[in-house]
Design a protein around this motif. Structure first.
Motif, PDB file in Angstrom:
ATOM      1  N   MET A   1     -54.072 -18.427  17.642  1.00  0.00           N
ATOM      2  CA  MET A   1     -54.440 -18.697  16.164  1.00  0.00           C
ATOM      3  C   MET A   1     -55.573 -18.381  15.459  1.00  0.00           C
ATOM      4  SD  MET A   1     -51.947 -19.377  13.689  1.00  0.00           S
ATOM      5  CE  MET A   1     -50.497 -20.407  14.097  1.00  0.00           C
ATOM      6  N   ARG A   2     -56.721 -18.734  16.377  1.00  0.00           N
ATOM      7  CA  ARG A   2     -57.980 -18.641  15.985  1.00  0.00           C
ATOM      8  C   ARG A   2     -58.412 -17.127  15.812  1.00  0.00           C
ATOM      9  NH1 ARG A   2     -62.850 -17.663  19.104  1.00  0.00           N
ATOM     10  NH2 ARG A   2     -64.885 -18.703  17.842  1.00  0.00           N
ATOM     11  N   ARG A   5     -56.858 -15.750  12.587  1.00  0.00           N
ATOM     12  CA  ARG A   5     -57.855 -16.486  11.443  1.00  0.00           C
ATOM     13  C   ARG A   5     -59.036 -15.507  11.180  1.00  0.00           C
ATOM     14  NH1 ARG A   5     -56.931 -21.758  13.750  1.00  0.00           N
ATOM     15  NH2 ARG A   5     -54.950 -22.548  12.755  1.00  0.00           N
ATOM     16  N   ILE A   6     -59.688 -14.955  12.368  1.00  0.00           N
ATOM     17  CA  ILE A   6     -60.902 -14.413  12.020  1.00  0.00           C
ATOM     18  C   ILE A   6     -60.423 -13.006  11.826  1.00  0.00           C
ATOM     19  CG2 ILE A   6     -62.851 -13.276  13.674  1.00  0.00           C
ATOM     20  CD1 ILE A   6     -62.772 -15.890  15.291  1.00  0.00           C
ATOM     21  N   LEU A   8     -57.929 -11.819   9.855  1.00  0.00           N
ATOM     22  CA  LEU A   8     -57.643 -11.890   8.572  1.00  0.00           C
ATOM     23  C   LEU A   8     -59.078 -11.983   7.759  1.00  0.00           C
ATOM     24  CD1 LEU A   8     -54.351 -14.135   8.536  1.00  0.00           C
ATOM     25  CD2 LEU A   8     -54.695 -11.922   7.771  1.00  0.00           C
ATOM     26  N   LEU A   9     -59.862 -12.775   8.107  1.00  0.00           N
ATOM     27  CA  LEU A   9     -60.770 -13.082   7.354  1.00  0.00           C
ATOM     28  C   LEU A   9     -61.675 -11.693   7.439  1.00  0.00           C
ATOM     29  CD1 LEU A   9     -62.299 -16.438   8.326  1.00  0.00           C
ATOM     30  CD2 LEU A   9     -61.361 -16.007   6.034  1.00  0.00           C
ATOM     31  N   VAL A  11     -60.567  -8.762   7.662  1.00  0.00           N
ATOM     32  CA  VAL A  11     -59.530  -7.775   6.891  1.00  0.00           C
ATOM     33  C   VAL A  11     -59.884  -7.863   5.298  1.00  0.00           C
ATOM     34  CG1 VAL A  11     -57.160  -7.004   6.119  1.00  0.00           C
ATOM     35  CG2 VAL A  11     -57.848  -7.417   8.666  1.00  0.00           C
ATOM     36  N   ALA A  12     -59.977  -9.207   4.908  1.00  0.00           N
ATOM     37  CA  ALA A  12     -60.265  -9.563   3.643  1.00  0.00           C
ATOM     38  C   ALA A  12     -61.634  -8.980   3.155  1.00  0.00           C
ATOM     39  CB  ALA A  12     -60.342 -10.920   3.300  1.00  0.00           C
ATOM     40  N   LEU A  13     -62.716  -9.351   3.882  1.00  0.00           N
ATOM     41  CA  LEU A  13     -63.796  -8.913   3.734  1.00  0.00           C
ATOM     42  C   LEU A  13     -63.924  -7.287   3.492  1.00  0.00           C
ATOM     43  CD1 LEU A  13     -66.160 -11.252   5.537  1.00  0.00           C
ATOM     44  CD2 LEU A  13     -65.716 -11.245   3.261  1.00  0.00           C
ATOM     45  N   MET A  15     -61.305  -5.188   2.857  1.00  0.00           N
ATOM     46  CA  MET A  15     -60.633  -4.982   1.624  1.00  0.00           C
ATOM     47  C   MET A  15     -61.505  -4.931   0.287  1.00  0.00           C
ATOM     48  SD  MET A  15     -56.863  -6.252   2.513  1.00  0.00           S
ATOM     49  CE  MET A  15     -56.314  -5.845   0.861  1.00  0.00           C
ATOM     50  N   ILE A  16     -62.324  -6.259   0.447  1.00  0.00           N
ATOM     51  CA  ILE A  16     -63.142  -6.444  -0.833  1.00  0.00           C
ATOM     52  C   ILE A  16     -64.180  -5.505  -1.147  1.00  0.00           C
ATOM     53  CG2 ILE A  16     -64.898  -8.202  -1.757  1.00  0.00           C
ATOM     54  CD1 ILE A  16     -63.199 -10.434  -0.638  1.00  0.00           C
ATOM     55  N   PHE A  18     -64.241  -2.340   0.294  1.00  0.00           N
ATOM     56  CA  PHE A  18     -63.463  -0.986   0.025  1.00  0.00           C
ATOM     57  C   PHE A  18     -63.211  -1.016  -1.453  1.00  0.00           C
ATOM     58  CE2 PHE A  18     -59.690   1.741  -0.048  1.00  0.00           C
ATOM     59  CZ  PHE A  18     -60.354   3.078   0.431  1.00  0.00           C
ATOM     60  N   GLY A  19     -62.699  -2.072  -1.940  1.00  0.00           N
ATOM     61  CA  GLY A  19     -62.318  -2.171  -3.478  1.00  0.00           C
ATOM     62  C   GLY A  19     -63.393  -1.857  -4.319  1.00  0.00           C
TER      63      GLY A  19
ATOM     64  N   TYR B  73     -57.358  -3.361  -3.535  1.00  0.00           N
ATOM     65  CA  TYR B  73     -57.886  -3.769  -2.395  1.00  0.00           C
ATOM     66  C   TYR B  73     -58.810  -4.815  -2.680  1.00  0.00           C
ATOM     67  CZ  TYR B  73     -56.090   0.235   0.252  1.00  0.00           C
ATOM     68  OH  TYR B  73     -55.112   1.198   0.607  1.00  0.00           O
ATOM     69  N   TYR B  74     -59.461  -4.655  -3.741  1.00  0.00           N
ATOM     70  CA  TYR B  74     -60.484  -5.665  -4.022  1.00  0.00           C
ATOM     71  C   TYR B  74     -59.898  -6.992  -4.240  1.00  0.00           C
ATOM     72  CZ  TYR B  74     -64.104  -8.004  -7.147  1.00  0.00           C
ATOM     73  OH  TYR B  74     -65.076  -8.868  -7.907  1.00  0.00           O
ATOM     74  N   GLY B  77     -58.095  -8.665  -1.372  1.00  0.00           N
ATOM     75  CA  GLY B  77     -59.091  -8.862  -0.507  1.00  0.00           C
ATOM     76  C   GLY B  77     -59.594 -10.342  -0.903  1.00  0.00           C
ATOM     77  N   ILE B  80     -56.820 -12.844  -0.162  1.00  0.00           N
ATOM     78  CA  ILE B  80     -56.323 -13.161   1.655  1.00  0.00           C
ATOM     79  C   ILE B  80     -57.708 -14.007   1.738  1.00  0.00           C
ATOM     80  CG2 ILE B  80     -56.551 -11.990   3.778  1.00  0.00           C
ATOM     81  CD1 ILE B  80     -55.104  -9.570   2.473  1.00  0.00           C
ATOM     82  N   LEU B  81     -58.759 -13.695   1.269  1.00  0.00           N
ATOM     83  CA  LEU B  81     -60.035 -14.423   1.844  1.00  0.00           C
ATOM     84  C   LEU B  81     -59.919 -16.055   1.417  1.00  0.00           C
ATOM     85  CD1 LEU B  81     -63.081 -14.343   2.913  1.00  0.00           C
ATOM     86  CD2 LEU B  81     -63.913 -14.326   0.700  1.00  0.00           C
ATOM     87  N   VAL B  84     -56.781 -17.648   3.581  1.00  0.00           N
ATOM     88  CA  VAL B  84     -57.164 -17.870   4.777  1.00  0.00           C
ATOM     89  C   VAL B  84     -57.867 -19.189   4.978  1.00  0.00           C
ATOM     90  CG1 VAL B  84     -58.060 -17.030   7.011  1.00  0.00           C
ATOM     91  CG2 VAL B  84     -56.721 -15.569   5.640  1.00  0.00           C
ATOM     92  N   LEU B 277     -62.003 -23.021  12.356  1.00  0.00           N
ATOM     93  CA  LEU B 277     -61.383 -21.695  12.692  1.00  0.00           C
ATOM     94  C   LEU B 277     -60.648 -21.868  13.920  1.00  0.00           C
ATOM     95  CD1 LEU B 277     -64.211 -19.078  12.074  1.00  0.00           C
ATOM     96  CD2 LEU B 277     -62.033 -19.126  11.364  1.00  0.00           C
ATOM     97  N   ASN B 279     -58.315 -23.527  16.984  1.00  0.00           N
ATOM     98  CA  ASN B 279     -57.176 -24.571  17.158  1.00  0.00           C
ATOM     99  C   ASN B 279     -57.652 -26.102  17.764  1.00  0.00           C
ATOM    100  OD1 ASN B 279     -55.454 -22.506  16.370  1.00  0.00           O
ATOM    101  ND2 ASN B 279     -55.375 -21.624  18.545  1.00  0.00           N
TER     102      ASN B 279
END
Lengths: 43, 288
Positions: A1-2, A5-6, A8-9, A11-13, A15-16, A18-19, B73-74, B77, B80-81, B84, B277, B279
């Motif tokens: 799970m850890r 989480r990492i 996904l974080l 990927v989020a960064l 995406m931000i 890239f956007g 995406y922005y 993103g 999602i941030l 999470v 972060l 478990n």
């Protein structure tokens, strides 16, 4: 799970970033600073 | 019935922080600052005169519905941030429209359970996919621009925070109102009436933002944890939960808004909140 989480974080960064690089924030800003006719019920 | 007594202070603070321009209500204008290029975590219309930043659901539709881009995406993103890191903490602590419904629910009347309407909790996922993504992406005009279908046809926050206050001080806006304003006002009225009798009906059944954040409740850095050694499965946590979650079985259920009432209620102090972060070793996240 850890790891999930990492990942996904990360990927989020990405995406931000890239956007922002594509200029999506300007679209958000443009929509936000002008009255949203749909939102207020004018259409 | 024990409750998290300090949550309203954070909700008030978050509402003020995201809506600091009170004077704009009297001037009939909206903020045009650079902060409108970023999104607040909760549902807060960017056409609210007091709003400092943009609504994430409106922003997703604005980007997807623009002629330049087909995916946001922005904004996704950012969502999602936040999802999470916090999951639906946003709903329980940071969303002004969620707090508005909670205040309505404090009006002293007979209250009703929403458990029998559980099937309706899936409606918000349909709204997220259909009205926020698919329709703005596919139903476009001749220059490739799509309408923000959720904002236009469903969202009552826009009428409450933008349509009503602006039309009260601006004659030109008042003169432009028609059938769409009436339709959305009916939705707002329905939500207001339901919120008096049911806890957070818009959040439970209609809000696409809550649907999105709910997807991350199981993996979010901030989450709840039930200590299997202490929990006796007495069900006190489930009985106090207004979001109809069986906390001792599924502490990180998608419907949990992290209000903390279960933590305050548990007679065995078996439920704790975690921000990590990693478990947690040696403690179960649910009791079967």
């Amino acid at each position: 799970m850890r790891k999930i989480r990492i990942c996904l974080l990360a990927v989020a960064l990405l995406m931000i970033g890239f956007g922002l690089w594509r200029g999506e924030a300007e679209v958000v800003l443009s929509k936000g600073i002008n009255l949203c006719l749909e939102c207020v019920g004018i259409g | 019935m024990a409750k998290n007594k300090h949550r309203w202070k954070i909700q008030l603070g978050a509402t003020i922080a995201t809506n600091p321009f009170f004077l704009h209500f009297f001037q009939g204008k909206i903020s045009r600052g650079g902060l409108k290029g970023v999104c607040v975590p909760g549902l807060n219309c960017y056409s609210c005169p007091a709003a400092a930043a943009s609504c994430p659901i409106g922003a997703v539709q604005a980007v997807i519905g623009s002629s330049k881009f087909h995916f946001a995406y922005y904004v996704v993103g950012i969502l999602i941030l936040v999802g999470v890191l916090l999951g639906r903490v946003v709903c329980g602590f940071l969303c002004p429209f969620g707090w508005f419904q909670e205040l309505l629910h404090k009006i002293p009347t007979k209250k009703f359970s929403t458990k029998r309407f559980h099937i309706l909790t899936y409606l918000k996922y349909v709204i997220l996919v259909l009205f926020v993504v698919v329709l703005p992406m596919t139903v476009v005009n001749e220059v490739g621009m799509g309408d923000p279908f959720f904002c236009k046809y469903i969202c009552p926050a826009g009428i409450l925070e933008g349509g009503i206050p602006l039309s009260m001080v601006d004659g030109s806006i008042r003169a432009s109102l028609g059938g769409l304003f009436t339709w959305k006002s009916c939705i707002l009225l329905g939500v207001v009436v339901l919120a008096v009798f049911f806890y957070r009906p818009f959040c439970k059944w209609l809000c696409p933002l809550e649907a999105f954040y709910g997807l991350f409740n199981k993996v979010s850095v901030y989450r709840l944890q039930v200590n299997g050694d202490k929990c006796t499965a007495c069900g006190a946590c489930s009985r106090v939960c207004k979001m109809d979650v069986e906390v001792f079985r599924t502490p990180n259920h998608a419907e949990c808004i992290r209000c903390g009432d279960c933590i305050a209620t548990c007679p065995h102090q078996a439920i704790t909140k975690v921000f990590s972060l990693k478990n947690t070793i040696g403690k179960k996240e649910s009791v079967s």
